[in-house]
Design an enzyme around this catalytic site. Structure first.
Site, PDB file in Angstrom:
ATOM      1  N   CYS A  93     -72.500 -28.150 -82.332  1.00  0.00           N
ATOM      2  CA  CYS A  93     -71.486 -27.773 -83.315  1.00  0.00           C
ATOM      3  C   CYS A  93     -71.004 -28.994 -84.083  1.00  0.00           C
ATOM      4  O   CYS A  93     -70.579 -29.989 -83.475  1.00  0.00           O
ATOM      5  CB  CYS A  93     -70.299 -27.111 -82.626  1.00  0.00           C
ATOM      6  SG  CYS A  93     -68.958 -26.688 -83.759  1.00  0.00           S
ATOM      7  N   CYS A 104     -63.991 -25.461 -77.812  1.00  0.00           N
ATOM      8  CA  CYS A 104     -65.020 -25.655 -76.791  1.00  0.00           C
ATOM      9  C   CYS A 104     -64.752 -26.943 -76.019  1.00  0.00           C
ATOM     10  O   CYS A 104     -64.195 -27.897 -76.556  1.00  0.00           O
ATOM     11  CB  CYS A 104     -66.409 -25.728 -77.423  1.00  0.00           C
ATOM     12  SG  CYS A 104     -66.974 -24.172 -78.159  1.00  0.00           S
ATOM     13  N   CYS A 189     -68.070 -20.701 -86.917  1.00  0.00           N
ATOM     14  CA  CYS A 189     -67.879 -20.938 -85.488  1.00  0.00           C
ATOM     15  C   CYS A 189     -69.139 -20.501 -84.760  1.00  0.00           C
ATOM     16  O   CYS A 189     -69.517 -19.324 -84.790  1.00  0.00           O
ATOM     17  CB  CYS A 189     -66.672 -20.162 -84.965  1.00  0.00           C
ATOM     18  SG  CYS A 189     -66.455 -20.302 -83.171  1.00  0.00           S
ATOM     19  N   GLN A 283     -62.249  -7.580 -72.638  1.00  0.00           N
ATOM     20  CA  GLN A 283     -63.051  -8.768 -72.366  1.00  0.00           C
ATOM     21  C   GLN A 283     -63.747  -9.248 -73.641  1.00  0.00           C
ATOM     22  O   GLN A 283     -64.266  -8.450 -74.423  1.00  0.00           O
ATOM     23  CB  GLN A 283     -64.082  -8.470 -71.289  1.00  0.00           C
ATOM     24  CG  GLN A 283     -63.478  -8.268 -69.904  1.00  0.00           C
ATOM     25  CD  GLN A 283     -62.957  -9.551 -69.292  1.00  0.00           C
ATOM     26  OE1 GLN A 283     -63.348 -10.645 -69.677  1.00  0.00           O
ATOM     27  NE2 GLN A 283     -62.064  -9.406 -68.320  1.00  0.00           N
ATOM     28  N   TYR A 312     -52.681  -4.036 -63.088  1.00  0.00           N
ATOM     29  CA  TYR A 312     -52.858  -4.749 -64.362  1.00  0.00           C
ATOM     30  C   TYR A 312     -54.044  -4.096 -65.094  1.00  0.00           C
ATOM     31  O   TYR A 312     -54.975  -4.762 -65.531  1.00  0.00           O
ATOM     32  CB  TYR A 312     -53.115  -6.240 -64.141  1.00  0.00           C
ATOM     33  CG  TYR A 312     -52.230  -6.875 -63.094  1.00  0.00           C
ATOM     34  CD1 TYR A 312     -50.975  -7.374 -63.427  1.00  0.00           C
ATOM     35  CD2 TYR A 312     -52.653  -6.965 -61.766  1.00  0.00           C
ATOM     36  CE1 TYR A 312     -50.160  -7.960 -62.461  1.00  0.00           C
ATOM     37  CE2 TYR A 312     -51.841  -7.539 -60.792  1.00  0.00           C
ATOM     38  CZ  TYR A 312     -50.601  -8.033 -61.139  1.00  0.00           C
ATOM     39  OH  TYR A 312     -49.799  -8.605 -60.173  1.00  0.00           O
ATOM     40  N   GLU A 336     -49.769  -0.809 -65.554  1.00  0.00           N
ATOM     41  CA  GLU A 336     -49.934  -1.755 -66.658  1.00  0.00           C
ATOM     42  C   GLU A 336     -48.582  -1.930 -67.345  1.00  0.00           C
ATOM     43  O   GLU A 336     -47.848  -0.969 -67.539  1.00  0.00           O
ATOM     44  CB  GLU A 336     -50.973  -1.221 -67.649  1.00  0.00           C
ATOM     45  CG  GLU A 336     -51.016  -1.875 -69.007  1.00  0.00           C
ATOM     46  CD  GLU A 336     -51.308  -3.354 -68.955  1.00  0.00           C
ATOM     47  OE1 GLU A 336     -50.713  -4.093 -69.771  1.00  0.00           O
ATOM     48  OE2 GLU A 336     -52.121  -3.783 -68.104  1.00  0.00           O
ATOM     49  N   ASP A 380     -56.615  -7.208 -61.588  1.00  0.00           N
ATOM     50  CA  ASP A 380     -57.115  -8.118 -62.624  1.00  0.00           C
ATOM     51  C   ASP A 380     -55.894  -8.721 -63.318  1.00  0.00           C
ATOM     52  O   ASP A 380     -55.580  -8.385 -64.457  1.00  0.00           O
ATOM     53  CB  ASP A 380     -57.990  -7.338 -63.613  1.00  0.00           C
ATOM     54  CG  ASP A 380     -58.644  -8.226 -64.662  1.00  0.00           C
ATOM     55  OD1 ASP A 380     -58.494  -9.464 -64.579  1.00  0.00           O
ATOM     56  OD2 ASP A 380     -59.294  -7.689 -65.582  1.00  0.00           O
ATOM     57  N   CYS A 407     -59.592 -14.874 -64.078  1.00  0.00           N
ATOM     58  CA  CYS A 407     -60.075 -15.770 -65.122  1.00  0.00           C
ATOM     59  C   CYS A 407     -59.628 -17.202 -64.884  1.00  0.00           C
ATOM     60  O   CYS A 407     -59.995 -18.099 -65.650  1.00  0.00           O
ATOM     61  CB  CYS A 407     -59.620 -15.301 -66.501  1.00  0.00           C
ATOM     62  SG  CYS A 407     -57.824 -15.267 -66.698  1.00  0.00           S
TER      63      CYS A 407
END
Length: 454
Positions: A93, A104, A189, A283, A312, A336, A380, A407
């Site tokens: 990039c 990144c 990008c 996602q 969640y 949620e 999650d 995550c």
């Protein structure tokens, strides 16, 4: 004895204010990777440096970007590579590098090396925060690429289906620099999904806008842009290179409101279509939803008649997968906090009579349900994790298996430690590289009662 003269206010401030080291350069040997997309080094005086744009084992010149004398650590960029790693490549990039785009972290590393580095971070967090070795977590140390992402060095997967562009004072779209409000104008990008790039966000001006978020759904042709105007600015006429619906963020309420087109996009996963409204969570990698559903269901092995929790739950991705598998005699409760996500989840799962979606924070709603026993749990949580109180509650429900989707490996490791205290052990852990070129990973841990593993 003569008294010492009083120091002026300027002299007192000079004593009190620490000396900034920003701009100072150090020649250092680079040590191991750390959580957050950087590696650890030390100055000759022993001060810790968190260095970006480098790799373990390299010798570099590191220029300080944040920090002061006496600070616990300094942040720095590797601005000159004196002894490169065999895993180093030239960043594909043109906008990557010290002081440039912060989107990144590992453009300068071979794809296989990126996954090894991520695996080292997960292993370190597990050991430090949960006291677990990879073997004890049922993990072979592998970080798996998503389908289609295993590319040669120098090639970049175009995976990001949601990109938020920042807009500078001249109306040019770009991406923010690392830990900065400054904007790097870009014309493309590389990690943006093709359907995002086709909109041509970077090729037009956005006067009066603070951000422009582009969304390209997986499994449908739906595209959406969400505009955040600067205070008092009017919306521009949106004419892009592909059909798109337009939303705006309200200046007063911060809510997302429809300008024209559908107020949602249709996403596809596990042979089901999900409505995701108002820029709600889904996602980002096009293969992520299916990858994670498969990993969770393979780990849980739902049975007909099971009672399951989806915590969640967002717009109902895992609740839908569970409902399909527990059948008419089973039941699923999703919880949620987001109002619009709850509306979408109820819409998406309306065909299942035995699915219920409740709105509110998990730690508040779950105790009020009166549920004291379940068969399966999926959670999650957001990046901060579920936390000790919620994990303690879940550990009392007698679940046969628990799937934890994470995550952030640090939050995962902390919560796994709490689950161990509550009598659960990690049966398996799988780690997926669903954010190529960045420092992020997605983990799926499957837990079971510790007594079962004896």
């Amino acid at each position: 004895m003569q008294a010492e003269p009083k120091k002026s206010q300027a002299e007192q401030r000079a004593v009190a204010e620490p000396v900034s080291l920003v701009g100072e350069e150090y020649e250092v040997e680079v040590g191991p990777v750390a959580h957050g997309g950087h590696c650890i080094a030390r100055t000759s005086e022993g001060q810790v440096l968190f260095v970006r744009h480098t790799l373990p084992g390299e010798r570099v010149v590191a220029r300080v970007t944040e920090g002061e004398e006496g600070a616990r650590f300094l942040r720095a960029d590797a601005v000159e590579i004196l002894d490169p790693s065999k895993d180093r490549i030239e960043a594909p990039c043109p906008f990557a590098g010290p002081g440039r785009c912060g989107g990144c972290d590992w453009q300068h590393a071979k794809p296989g090396a990126q996954r090894r580095l991520k695996g080292e971070v997960v292993a370190e967090q597990l050991q430090r925060l949960a006291g677990l070795t990879p073997e004890e977590a049922g993990w072979d140390g592998t970080v798996m690429p998503a389908e289609g992402d295993k590319l040669p060095a120098g090639q970049v997967p175009s995976w990001r289906t949601r990109v938020q562009f920042a807009v500078d004072a001249d109306g040019r779209a770009g991406l923010r620099r690392h830990r900065s409000h400054e904007i790097e104008p870009i014309d493309h990008c590389m990690i943006a999904a093709e359907a995002v790039s086709e909109l041509g966000i970077e090729r037009r001006d956005w006067p009066g806008m603070a951000t422009v978020e582009a969304i390209a759904a997986t499994g449908s042709q739906d595209r959406q842009v969400i505009l955040t105007p600067r205070p008092g600015a009017r919306l521009p006429i949106v004419e892009l290179d592909r059909p798109v619906s337009v939303m705006r963020v309200g200046e007063k309420d911060g809510g997302v409101h429809r300008v024209h087109g559908r107020p949602f996009v249709r996403e596809r996963a596990d042979d089901r279509t999900y409505r995701v409204g108002s820029g709600g969570f889904w996602q980002v990698h096009p293969k992520a939803a299916d990858t994670l559903v498969t990993a969770v269901m393979q780990g849980l092995l739902p049975r007909k008649g099971d009672m399951a929790l989806d915590l969640y739950c967002g717009v109902g991705l895992f609740a839908g997968a569970l409902a399909d598998r527990v059948g008419d005699q089973g039941a699923v409760l999703g919880i949620e906090s987001g109002k619009r996500a709850v509306e979408d989840a109820r819409h998406n799962l309306a065909a299942f009579d035995r699915v219920r979606i409740e709105q509110g924070k998990v730690e508040s709603v779950l105790p009020r349900t009166g549920i004291d026993e379940v068969d399966l749990i999926v959670l999650d949580p957001p990046r901060a994790g579920a936390g000790r109180k919620t994990v303690q509650h879940l550990s009392t429900l007698g679940a046969r298996r628990i799937a934890y989707v994470a995550c952030d490996p640090a939050a995962l490791a902390r919560d796994l430690g709490y689950f161990q205290d509550g009598g659960y052990r990690v049966r398996t852990l799988r780690v997926f590289d669903l954010f190529p070129m960045t420092a992020h990973v997605e983990c799926v841990a499957i837990l079971e009662p510790a007594a079962k593993g004896l």
